[in-house]
Design a protein around this motif. Structure first.
Motif, PDB file in Angstrom:
ATOM      1  N   HIS A   1       0.860  -1.183   0.000  1.00  0.00           N
ATOM      2  CA  HIS A   1       0.000   0.000   0.000  1.00  0.00           C
ATOM      3  C   HIS A   1       0.897   1.234   0.000  1.00  0.00           C
ATOM      4  O   HIS A   1       1.994   1.200   0.546  1.00  0.00           O
TER       5      HIS A   1
ATOM      6  N   ALA B   1      -3.055   1.249   6.634  1.00  0.00           N
ATOM      7  CA  ALA B   1      -1.802   0.480   6.655  1.00  0.00           C
ATOM      8  C   ALA B   1      -1.452   0.088   8.087  1.00  0.00           C
ATOM      9  O   ALA B   1      -0.999  -1.034   8.342  1.00  0.00           O
TER      10      ALA B   1
ATOM     11  N   ASP C   1       0.778 -23.768  20.804  1.00  0.00           N
ATOM     12  CA  ASP C   1       0.124 -24.533  19.733  1.00  0.00           C
ATOM     13  C   ASP C   1      -0.833 -25.561  20.327  1.00  0.00           C
ATOM     14  O   ASP C   1      -0.561 -26.147  21.382  1.00  0.00           O
ATOM     15  N   MET C   2      -1.920 -25.801  19.592  1.00  0.00           N
ATOM     16  CA  MET C   2      -2.874 -26.822  20.040  1.00  0.00           C
ATOM     17  C   MET C   2      -2.306 -28.198  19.731  1.00  0.00           C
ATOM     18  O   MET C   2      -1.681 -28.393  18.689  1.00  0.00           O
TER      19      MET C   2
ATOM     20  N   GLU D   1      -3.600  -2.822   9.252  1.00  0.00           N
ATOM     21  CA  GLU D   1      -3.122  -4.091   8.691  1.00  0.00           C
ATOM     22  C   GLU D   1      -1.883  -4.584   9.426  1.00  0.00           C
ATOM     23  O   GLU D   1      -1.754  -5.764   9.705  1.00  0.00           O
ATOM     24  N   ALA D   2      -0.982  -3.642   9.730  1.00  0.00           N
ATOM     25  CA  ALA D   2       0.250  -4.039  10.426  1.00  0.00           C
ATOM     26  C   ALA D   2      -0.076  -4.560  11.824  1.00  0.00           C
ATOM     27  O   ALA D   2       0.516  -5.532  12.290  1.00  0.00           O
TER      28      ALA D   2
ATOM     29  N   TYR E   1       1.283 -17.164   5.942  1.00  0.00           N
ATOM     30  CA  TYR E   1       1.958 -17.089   7.244  1.00  0.00           C
ATOM     31  C   TYR E   1       2.347 -18.480   7.737  1.00  0.00           C
ATOM     32  O   TYR E   1       3.473 -18.687   8.188  1.00  0.00           O
TER      33      TYR E   1
ATOM     34  N   GLU F   1       0.396 -13.675  16.791  1.00  0.00           N
ATOM     35  CA  GLU F   1       0.986 -14.886  17.389  1.00  0.00           C
ATOM     36  C   GLU F   1       1.992 -14.505  18.484  1.00  0.00           C
ATOM     37  O   GLU F   1       2.046 -15.144  19.537  1.00  0.00           O
TER      38      GLU F   1
ATOM     39  N   ARG G   1      -3.402 -14.590   3.233  1.00  0.00           N
ATOM     40  CA  ARG G   1      -2.440 -14.099   4.228  1.00  0.00           C
ATOM     41  C   ARG G   1      -2.142 -15.136   5.314  1.00  0.00           C
ATOM     42  O   ARG G   1      -0.986 -15.323   5.703  1.00  0.00           O
ATOM     43  N   MET G   2      -3.170 -15.816   5.794  1.00  0.00           N
ATOM     44  CA  MET G   2      -2.961 -16.776   6.882  1.00  0.00           C
ATOM     45  C   MET G   2      -2.178 -17.992   6.387  1.00  0.00           C
ATOM     46  O   MET G   2      -1.262 -18.464   7.062  1.00  0.00           O
TER      47      MET G   2
ATOM     48  N   SER H   1      -2.796  -6.010  12.763  1.00  0.00           N
ATOM     49  CA  SER H   1      -3.531  -7.285  12.759  1.00  0.00           C
ATOM     50  C   SER H   1      -2.765  -8.370  12.003  1.00  0.00           C
ATOM     51  O   SER H   1      -3.345  -9.388  11.637  1.00  0.00           O
ATOM     52  N   SER H   2      -1.478  -8.157  11.765  1.00  0.00           N
ATOM     53  CA  SER H   2      -0.719  -9.178  11.023  1.00  0.00           C
ATOM     54  C   SER H   2      -0.601 -10.448  11.878  1.00  0.00           C
ATOM     55  O   SER H   2      -0.453 -10.376  13.102  1.00  0.00           O
ATOM     56  N   PRO H   3      -0.705 -11.610  11.230  1.00  0.00           N
ATOM     57  CA  PRO H   3      -0.661 -12.871  11.982  1.00  0.00           C
ATOM     58  C   PRO H   3       0.591 -12.996  12.840  1.00  0.00           C
ATOM     59  O   PRO H   3       0.535 -13.532  13.947  1.00  0.00           O
ATOM     60  N   GLU H   4       1.704 -12.496  12.346  1.00  0.00           N
ATOM     61  CA  GLU H   4       2.964 -12.614  13.096  1.00  0.00           C
ATOM     62  C   GLU H   4       2.857 -11.868  14.432  1.00  0.00           C
ATOM     63  O   GLU H   4       3.242 -12.387  15.478  1.00  0.00           O
TER      64      GLU H   4
ATOM     65  N   ARG I   1       1.628 -15.708  22.302  1.00  0.00           N
ATOM     66  CA  ARG I   1       2.653 -16.530  22.955  1.00  0.00           C
ATOM     67  C   ARG I   1       3.314 -15.814  24.119  1.00  0.00           C
ATOM     68  O   ARG I   1       3.420 -16.358  25.213  1.00  0.00           O
TER      69      ARG I   1
ATOM     70  N   PRO J   1       2.545  -3.713   5.055  1.00  0.00           N
ATOM     71  CA  PRO J   1       2.162  -3.826   6.471  1.00  0.00           C
ATOM     72  C   PRO J   1       2.410  -5.205   7.073  1.00  0.00           C
ATOM     73  O   PRO J   1       2.536  -5.328   8.288  1.00  0.00           O
ATOM     74  N   GLN J   2       2.479  -6.228   6.217  1.00  0.00           N
ATOM     75  CA  GLN J   2       2.695  -7.583   6.766  1.00  0.00           C
ATOM     76  C   GLN J   2       4.178  -7.890   6.919  1.00  0.00           C
ATOM     77  O   GLN J   2       4.546  -9.032   7.176  1.00  0.00           O
TER      78      GLN J   2
END
Lengths: 588, 96
Positions: free
Chosen positions: A77, B61, B84-85, B64-65, A234, B73, A230-231, B67-70, B77, A162-163
């Motif tokens: 973006h 932007a 982890d399950m 998004e940053a 990841y 997580e 995205r997931m 809510s990034s999965p990294e 943690r 952003p990721q």
């Protein structure tokens, strides 16, 4: 007498009035003349002067398109940014020219090296110097408030990801002018870039805008929606990085796709980089291993050999082959199995990845049929994935083969492939013989990038042969070399591969460096996903087999992706387990 | 000497003409100043609009940053102590 006196007075008054009228008339005529001179005669000259001072043609920066994942999450973006520029007085001495620069240097973090470079630029007569590009709004505000002579803050845009490093190799990166340098940013630079506009701004003496006219509207760049999730990206990237660290591999790649549509759901390469700092990343890290790195596929390539012999009815899965010999002699060398097997059914040859058995079966094909099958599977040509610089791989035609080439090819040597080609080959088996092209783009500017495939691209293998091979690959995971990919509750089909790497110094394959791979799909009956895992030169504890290094990575990615996609294990809950349904039924 | 005497009607007409001219001039000046005033207002509003649009883009932007999965997580943690399950911790609904 009185009348005479009055008449004289009136005459005097009239004379004065006339005189005054003449004076006022002359004065008015003078003003009018000057007005005509300014407004009519010198109109063009004055207009030029005034507009030169107050009028400015200002480019309207266009907005580079956004790159989204398939669910609308932003992957790339453009955000507003600022640049600090300096226009020195042309006749000032160098010390005077440098004074404003030195004043803002601490705020902009300009070091001695940058200052020396700017000094050189100013000494050379530079009329325009960028002091710092892409500064944040807060820094821009501080510099603006300092009100330093000759300094100006210019609006710019900064590309942001952003990721972070997620899908870095797919996205690529841009230069400071937002021009794509790699990946999707490069391939679709024209679509993403748009076109700059122009506006005419009129400003007063205090530089306040009082009239703005849009001369040409900017054309914003088109948004691009990728097939990536995205997931899933990841999960793939996380597991790849874990495996890279655990096995101290040189490089690795993981690709996840939906076989039925050919959509790439994740594409990760390691080592990676952060596209937010593209220029700072080492060139080695910026290589997209999934499309550019060529390698010998080793035993994963046996799916092609097996598909060919099954498709042409040259062997049945139950037909036995003698694999008891220690090695099979091919012209110029001998090829061994990783352990002695004895007599194996052809299905078991693939399940246990016997080189000797595979070569015996492949010899029934002959060079031309083997070559044609290899090409039909898409090796030796680009898959056409929407990324730049995809390698085509290397498949030599039969007239360039040596006498041992057919044997070597049947077990995945003397051929160079890319990771995407290998995944595409496995997708043909997952799609029961149909070839569906891999794709990375869902839409460009709201229009579908590729029309949704209404049917398969082409048939490579008969459904019956593909079905037989899929069953063999399920057994390879359940009881063969791929048990590391076993996932409780799911039928996984896959094939391991361990190939020796070429040693350019020795001029041949070396037994000390290996490439470990696993490629498969799950659920085997109705494949939702296919995954390829490749790790080059795993070093940890001398563990280098594909079944030990790559298969567990497949399993972990598949476990997470299937759970994320809401695909539950096909086996029911264990007896006596408390489930939401059982609780509800008990309450009733 | 005989002076022409203006009738009241003529004087009124002349005065009216002057008033009309002055009115037109006044309106013209008002129109000019109003035009410039509105120009300033439009310029200010356009700047404000641009600022707000920039804010929206930056916030998008940033969202998004965040809510990034990294990042999620990492928080799960490190801050919440989640892990982890295991497969035996998950019980799937028996779909009929």
């Amino acid at each position: 007498m009185i009348d005479l006196a009055r008449e004289i007075e009136q005459k005097k008054a009239r004379r004065r009035t006339r005189l005054l009228s003449v004076v006022v008339g002359l004065w008015a005529a003078g003003i009018l003349g000057r007005l005509v001179q300014i407004q009519a005669i010198q109109h063009a000259e004055h207009r030029r002067q005034v507009t030169g001072q107050s009028r400015r043609l200002v480019p309207i920066p266009t907005e580079r398109g956004t790159i989204f994942d398939r669910n609308g999450h932003i992957l790339a973006h453009s955000v507003p940014s600022f640049s600090v520029v300096y226009r020195p007085s042309p006749d000032a001495p160098i010390e005077a020219k440098m004074a404003p620069v030195l004043e803002v240097a601490p705020v902009l973090g300009l070091g001695p090296k940058s200052l020396a470079q700017m000094r050189r630029q100013l000494e050379d007569g530079g009329k325009f110097v960028y002091l710092r590009r892409k500064v944040d709004p807060e820094t821009a505000r501080i510099v603006r408030d300092m009100n330093v002579r000759g300094l100006r803050i210019e609006d710019e845009r900064r590309r942001t990801y952003p990721q972070g490093p997620l899908a870095a190799h797919v996205l690529g990166g841009v230069d400071p002018d937002e021009k794509g340098l790699a990946g999707i940013e490069f391939r679709y630079n024209k679509d993403l870039g748009g076109r700059e506009g122009q506006r005419l701004v009129l400003r007063d003496a205090r530089r306040r805008e009082y009239n703005v006219e849009i001369l040409s509207a900017p054309k914003p760049g088109l948004d691009i929606v990728l097939t990536l999730d995205r997931m899933i990206q990841y999960f793939a990237q996380r597991e790849l990085e874990r495996a890279m660290a655990e096995h101290q591999a040189e490089w690795g790649t993981v690709i996840v796709s939906a076989p039925a549509t050919g959509e790439i759901l994740a594409m990760a390469s390691a080592p990676g980089y952060d596209p937010n700092a593209f220029a700072a990343a080492e060139p080695e890290r910026r290589i997209d291993r999934s499309i550019r790195h060529l390698f010998d596929p080793g035993s994963t390539f046996k799916i092609v050999t097996a598909a060919a012999v099954l498709d042409h009815g040259l062997i049945a899965p139950g037909e036995t082959l003698n694999c008891a010999a220690e090695a099979i002699t091919v012209p110029g060398r001998s090829i061994r199995d990783h352990k002695p097997f004895g007599v194996l059914a052809f299905a078991d040859v693939i399940v246990h990845s016997s080189n000797i058995g595979t070569i015996q079966a492949a010899r029934r094909l002959g060079p031309d049929l083997l070559y044609r099958t290899i090409r039909d599977f898409g090796f030796g040509e680009r898959t056409g994935i929407d990324l730049p610089a995809e390698a085509a791989g290397l498949v030599r035609p039969p007239d360039e083969w040596s006498r041992r080439s057919p044997d070597a090819l049947s077990v995945g040597y003397e051929i160079s492939v890319t990771a995407v080609q290998l995944l595409q080959a496995m997708n043909i088996i997952a799609n029961r013989g149909e070839k569906v092209g891999l794709r990375l783009l869902k839409s460009v500017g709201g229009r579908p990038a590729n029309p949704e495939p209404d049917g398969p691209d082409s048939r490579v293998v008969s459904p019956a042969a593909a079905e037989k091979l899929a069953e063999i690959l399920v057994r390879a995971v359940e009881e063969g070399t791929g048990t590391g990919a076993r996932l409780p509750g799911f039928r996984v089909a896959g094939k391991t591969g361990t190939s020796q790497l070429l040693d350019s110094r020795q001029g041949g394959y070396t037994s000390s460096r290996h490439l470990a791979a696993f490629v498969g799909f799950v659920p085997a009956d109705r494949p939702a996903i296919s995954i390829l895992v490749v790790l080059s030169e795993p070093k940890n504890k001398n563990v280098y087999y594909g079944g030990l290094v790559a298969a567990p990575v497949f399993r972990e990615i598949a476990r997470n992706v299937l759970r994320y996609l809401g695909l539950h294990p096909q086996a029911g809950p264990p007896p006596g387990a408390i489930t939401a349904r059982s609780v509800l039924e008990a309450r009733r | 000497m005989v002076h022409k005497k203006y009738s009241r009607r003529q004087i009124l007409l002349a005065a009216s003409a002057c008033l009309v001219v002055m009115g037109i001039l006044t309106f013209y000046l008002w129109h000019l100043t109003e035009n410039i005033r509105l120009g300033y207002a439009v310029g200010r509003d356009q700047s404000a609009k641009q600022r707000l649009e920039k804010d929206i883009q930056s916030l998008k932007a940033e969202r998004e940053a965040l809510s990034s999965p990294e990042r999620i997580e990492k928080i799960a943690r490190e801050k919440l102590g989640l892990g982890d399950m295991r497969d035996d911790q998950i019980v799937y609904e028996d779909r009929k």
